[in-house]
Motif scaffolding. Structure first.
Motif, PDB file in Angstrom:
ATOM      1  N   ASN A 184       0.820  -1.215   0.000  1.00 18.92           N
ATOM      2  CA  ASN A 184       0.000   0.000   0.000  1.00 18.92           C
ATOM      3  C   ASN A 184       0.850   1.259   0.000  1.00 18.92           C
ATOM      4  O   ASN A 184       0.322   2.367   0.080  1.00 18.92           O
ATOM      5  CB  ASN A 184      -0.928   0.008   1.227  1.00 18.92           C
ATOM      6  N   GLY A 185       2.173   1.090  -0.069  1.00 21.44           N
ATOM      7  CA  GLY A 185       3.089   2.224  -0.012  1.00 21.44           C
ATOM      8  C   GLY A 185       3.321   2.863  -1.372  1.00 21.44           C
ATOM      9  O   GLY A 185       2.719   2.484  -2.381  1.00 21.44           O
ATOM     10  N   LYS A 186       4.243   3.832  -1.393  1.00 21.83           N
ATOM     11  CA  LYS A 186       4.457   4.622  -2.607  1.00 21.83           C
ATOM     12  C   LYS A 186       4.865   3.764  -3.798  1.00 21.83           C
ATOM     13  O   LYS A 186       4.318   3.902  -4.887  1.00 21.83           O
ATOM     14  CB  LYS A 186       5.503   5.716  -2.334  1.00 21.83           C
ATOM     15  N   THR A 187       5.869   2.919  -3.635  1.00 24.09           N
ATOM     16  CA  THR A 187       6.252   2.063  -4.759  1.00 24.09           C
ATOM     17  C   THR A 187       5.458   0.772  -4.763  1.00 24.09           C
ATOM     18  O   THR A 187       5.120   0.255  -5.825  1.00 24.09           O
ATOM     19  CB  THR A 187       7.755   1.734  -4.719  1.00 24.09           C
ATOM     20  N   GLY A 188       5.134   0.239  -3.590  1.00 23.43           N
ATOM     21  CA  GLY A 188       4.456  -1.048  -3.509  1.00 23.43           C
ATOM     22  C   GLY A 188       3.128  -1.079  -4.227  1.00 23.43           C
ATOM     23  O   GLY A 188       2.833  -2.002  -4.983  1.00 23.43           O
ATOM     24  N   ARG A 189       2.305  -0.060  -4.006  1.00 24.00           N
ATOM     25  CA  ARG A 189       0.981  -0.085  -4.642  1.00 24.00           C
ATOM     26  C   ARG A 189       1.091   0.075  -6.154  1.00 24.00           C
ATOM     27  O   ARG A 189       0.278  -0.466  -6.916  1.00 24.00           O
ATOM     28  CB  ARG A 189       0.069   0.978  -4.034  1.00 24.00           C
ATOM     29  N   ARG A 190       2.125   0.776  -6.611  1.00 23.59           N
ATOM     30  CA  ARG A 190       2.335   0.904  -8.056  1.00 23.59           C
ATOM     31  C   ARG A 190       2.790  -0.419  -8.659  1.00 23.59           C
ATOM     32  O   ARG A 190       2.393  -0.767  -9.773  1.00 23.59           O
ATOM     33  CB  ARG A 190       3.363   2.017  -8.325  1.00 23.59           C
ATOM     34  N   VAL A 191       3.611  -1.150  -7.929  1.00 29.29           N
ATOM     35  CA  VAL A 191       4.028  -2.472  -8.392  1.00 29.29           C
ATOM     36  C   VAL A 191       2.828  -3.414  -8.450  1.00 29.29           C
ATOM     37  O   VAL A 191       2.646  -4.165  -9.413  1.00 29.29           O
ATOM     38  CB  VAL A 191       5.134  -3.045  -7.480  1.00 29.29           C
ATOM     39  N   VAL A 192       1.986  -3.373  -7.423  1.00 31.01           N
ATOM     40  CA  VAL A 192       0.768  -4.198  -7.396  1.00 31.01           C
ATOM     41  C   VAL A 192      -0.099  -3.884  -8.613  1.00 31.01           C
ATOM     42  O   VAL A 192      -0.575  -4.799  -9.316  1.00 31.01           O
ATOM     43  CB  VAL A 192      -0.022  -3.959  -6.093  1.00 31.01           C
ATOM     44  N   GLU A 193      -0.321  -2.606  -8.887  1.00 30.04           N
ATOM     45  CA  GLU A 193      -1.162  -2.214 -10.021  1.00 30.04           C
ATOM     46  C   GLU A 193      -0.595  -2.740 -11.333  1.00 30.04           C
ATOM     47  O   GLU A 193      -1.341  -3.266 -12.176  1.00 30.04           O
ATOM     48  CB  GLU A 193      -1.270  -0.686 -10.085  1.00 30.04           C
TER      49      GLU A 193
END
Length: 286
Positions: A28-37
């Motif tokens: 849910n973090g800055k890079t994490g949620r972008r990786v998930v998406e």
């Protein structure tokens, strides 16, 4: 006949790859949620590693690691609050060993550019025997609209102990693109990539770009380390955050690196493009 066989083989390989579940720590973090998406857009199954996840993951509760790793084929490893904090390297090393023991072959670590403590985390992760990739980054553009610089920008005053030092701010979208490539392409195994934006900027220049994008005056005010620590205490934040600004002050990262180009074959996103798009969302409106 050969063409059909190759098409069948390619489809099988893609299907197998798509079925590999990726655990994204800090999903849910800055890079994490972008990786998930990005992984989900590619049709790849993802498990978000967070205290609110299912199952939950908590860096400070090793008992949560095993259930979170069950059925996982690769992990994007991010550590909160920062790899420079005491005890971070030992936790990352222990997690990497737990992942390998659980049968997870692939780990991609978000590390800190120019941070000795972060490099210790890298060493311990590599010692686990996993197939690893290290992605090193420093200050994110998104610190200004999603993190601790957000309120100062809204207030119109960014007061920091950075003097006239410069930083090559990197965009979280670029980091996420590199991480997804590292997770899904075996050519990146055993590689360390250092990422930066396309130019060096002082906080005075940052404030000027923010002023231009928002249409109001935003200024940078240099303060002493003691003044900044007092401000952190007043807001109930760890004083250890002040240590992170040493990475800017001593100039160790005051040069451009080219990991974004190396992995993605394109230039990194410029800070001016980031602030223009962020301003259009209204995030800095007062």
């Amino acid at each position: 006949m050969t063409k059909n066989a190759n098409e069948t083989q390619s489809t099988t390989q893609t299907s197998t790859q798509d079925e590999t579940v990726t655990l994204v720590l800090g999903g849910n973090g800055k890079t994490g949620r972008r990786v998930v998406e990005r992984l989900r857009l590619q049709g790849r199954p993802v498990r978000v590693g967070s205290r609110a996840g299912e199952p939950p993951f908590d860096w400070n509760e090793p008992a949560t690691w095993g259930p979170a790793l069950e059925g996982i084929g690769r992990v994007y490893v991010t550590y909160f609050p920062d790899l420079a904090f005491p005890g971070a390297a030992e936790q990352v090393g222990a997690f990497a060993e737990a992942a390998v023991t659980a049968g997870v072959p692939r780990l991609v670590l978000l590390s800190g550019r120019g941070e000795e403590a972060a490099e210790h985390s890298e060493t311990l992760l590599k010692a686990s025997g996993a197939d690893w990739t290290v992605v090193r980054a420093s200050w994110f553009n998104q610190n200004f609209d999603e993190s601790f610089f957000l309120d100062p920008v809204r207030a119109g005053v960014i007061a920091l102990p950075t003097g006239d030092a410069v930083e090559a701010f990197v965009d979280a979208d670029d980091i996420a693109d590199v991480v997804v490539a590292a997770l899904t392409d075996d050519r990146h195994i055993g590689r360390t990539y250092e990422l930066s934006g396309p130019r060096l900027m002082s906080f005075t220049e940052v404030a000027a770009e923010l002023s231009k994008a928002t249409g109001r005056e935003i200024v940078y005010v240099p303060v002493s380390d003691a003044e900044f620590r007092a401000e952190l205490r007043e807001h109930g934040l760890p004083e250890d955050f002040a240590e992170l600004f040493a990475l800017i002050l001593d100039g160790r990262n005051a040069h451009l690196v080219h990991g974004v180009e190396e992995v993605l074959g394109r230039a990194p996103r410029d800070f001016a493009d980031f602030v223009r798009e962020a301003a259009a969302t209204g995030v800095w409106d007062v």
